[in-house]
Design an enzyme around this catalytic site. Structure first.
Site, PDB file in Angstrom:
ATOM      1  N   HIS A  15       0.794  -1.333  -0.072  1.00  0.00           N
ATOM      2  CA  HIS A  15      -0.057  -0.077  -0.066  1.00  0.00           C
ATOM      3  C   HIS A  15       0.734   1.056   0.117  1.00  0.00           C
ATOM      4  O   HIS A  15       1.923   1.233   0.127  1.00  0.00           O
ATOM      5  CB  HIS A  15      -0.960  -0.059   1.126  1.00  0.00           C
ATOM      6  CG  HIS A  15      -2.200  -0.765   1.098  1.00  0.00           C
ATOM      7  ND1 HIS A  15      -3.046  -0.547   0.153  1.00  0.00           N
ATOM      8  CD2 HIS A  15      -2.696  -2.109   1.878  1.00  0.00           C
ATOM      9  CE1 HIS A  15      -3.754  -1.649   0.104  1.00  0.00           C
ATOM     10  NE2 HIS A  15      -3.863  -2.495   1.304  1.00  0.00           N
ATOM     11  N   ASP A  21       0.353   6.476  -4.313  1.00  0.00           N
ATOM     12  CA  ASP A  21      -0.614   6.400  -5.038  1.00  0.00           C
ATOM     13  C   ASP A  21      -0.941   7.211  -6.290  1.00  0.00           C
ATOM     14  O   ASP A  21      -1.108   7.098  -7.566  1.00  0.00           O
ATOM     15  CB  ASP A  21      -1.917   6.076  -4.646  1.00  0.00           C
ATOM     16  CG  ASP A  21      -2.072   4.769  -3.743  1.00  0.00           C
ATOM     17  OD1 ASP A  21      -1.145   4.012  -3.937  1.00  0.00           O
ATOM     18  OD2 ASP A  21      -2.918   4.575  -3.079  1.00  0.00           O
TER      19      ASP A  21
END
Length: 393
Positions: free
Chosen positions: A138, A168
């Site tokens: 993540h 991200d």
């Protein structure tokens, strides 16, 4: 108004944040984006709170202007639908782990054989190669491995989880869009598409713009609270008497002079020029004391007319209402489909020719299945059969 990317047609297989943010930018600039969604495995972003009228606000924003085709990619008939779509949609965006699209018969080599002009963008945590290519991760993990977390946060408490997803978005989404558009330009010259391998960890590593350059060229390893821009100087956040915060970025002498004059401490300005850590810490302590003498509103009023690179730390709600952001039109009204609208963040890019108005918020799973299949020439009866076989929904 069609938008600068009106000629692009994108099949978006991605979920969650990196891919959808990338295709949101493309859709806002006029590209036609068709989401290929599983009818059985829900995009978890759809259930992320908070909800507005039963719909995740994040999903409604990140997937606006995109149509949705619900397709079970494990069924052979679904592959035939994708092959037909490739006649028009010559850009693919996917975010599966390496090898998943190949196992579904949708890898780059297989689809390129159908359409040699295909541009195929794969966004993953660690890329298509290397020992970590199949490893889960993540945003926090990518920032950690890329070295960015080693010099953020405080020396006495360590790194802090950032409220936004830097790897991200800055890593996967923005680099993905840049690479995709570069491939489009190359295709205009050669007539050939290509596969773009976007690793969020690689791209996060490249964000070590100054710290990484300093280490690689000079061997200087940055530490927390040691660099000019990470807490090692007066360039920092300061708390007001009533517990709010302001940012101070008065790096240049002229701005430092304005800062110190406004605080009625002009004698402090000379300390801002010193490279010595002890001088910087002494200045920082003085500034802390001056800021803590005043309430937040008083400090905001004090610096409102002073060009000193001092700005308040605003909540999202306060930012929305700030006159600068309002003047820039950072909020837009997006149709829900029932005659009402939802407030969302607008596309931040300003084109002199303008951009098309938002058309609709993120659609329901398969919200455009019948429409898309009808455009491909499927009869109502055939669509009914595919739905009965659970190929589409």
């Amino acid at each position: 108004m069609l938008g600068p990317l009106a000629s692009l047609k994108v099949l978006d297989f991605s979920t969650l944040l990196p891919g959808p943010f990338a295709s949101l930018l493309l859709a806002d600039m006029g590209a036609e984006v068709l989401r290929i969604e599983s009818p059985t495995r829900m995009d978890l972003l759809r259930v992320l709170p908070p909800h507005d009228q039963g719909v995740s606000a994040s999903h409604a924003y990140l997937n606006r202007n995109k149509r949705s085709l619900a397709l079970d990619l494990k069924q052979p008939e679904a592959l035939e639908v994708i092959k037909q779509l490739l006649a028009d949609y010559d850009i693919v965006l996917e975010q599966f782990r390496p090898g998943v699209m190949e196992r579904l018969g949708l890898g780059y080599a297989a689809l390129k054989a159908i359409n040699p002009k295909l541009i195929y963008v794969s966004i993953t945590g660690y890329g298509q190669t290397g020992p970590y290519k199949d490893r889960a991760g993540h945003d926090l993990n990518y920032l950690a491995l890329a070295g960015l977390s080693s010099y953020t946060g405080r020396a006495d408490s360590g790194p802090v989880p950032l409220g936004m997803q830097v790897a991200d978005i800055a890593g996967g989404s923005l680099h993905g869009v840049i690479g995709l558009l570069a491939a489009v330009i190359a295709r205009q010259q050669t007539g050939q598409g290509q596969h773009l391998d976007v690793s969020m960890t690689d791209c996060a590593f490249s964000l070590n713009a100054m710290a990484g350059a300093g280490y690689l060229a000079c061997g200087v390893e940055p530490g927390r609270d040691e660099q000019m821009l990470n807490g090692g100087s007066f360039y920092d956040y300061y708390r007001s008497r009533d517990g709010r915060w302001l940012s101070v970025g008065s790096l240049e002498p002229a701005f430092m002079q304005q800062l110190c004059t406004a605080l009625e401490r002009p004698e402090l300005a000379a300390q801002g020029l010193s490279p010595k850590p002890e001088q910087q810490q002494a200045l920082k302590n003085e500034l802390k004391m001056e800021f803590e003498k005043r309430d937040f509103a008083e400090l905001c009023a004090l610096f409102a007319g002073v060009d000193a690179c001092v700005e308040p730390v605003l909540s999202v709600g306060e930012a929305v209402r700030h006159p600068q952001l309002q003047a820039r039109g950072v909020v837009t009204e997006v149709p829900r489909g029932d005659g009402s609208t939802q407030q969302q963040m607008a596309c931040p890019l300003k084109f002199s020719e303008g951009l098309p108005a938002p058309r609709f918020i993120g659609a329901a799973v398969g919200g455009h299945t019948d429409q898309v299949l009808g455009e491909l020439g499927f009869s109502a009866q055939r669509i009914k059969e595919l739905r009965a076989a659970k190929v589409v929904s």
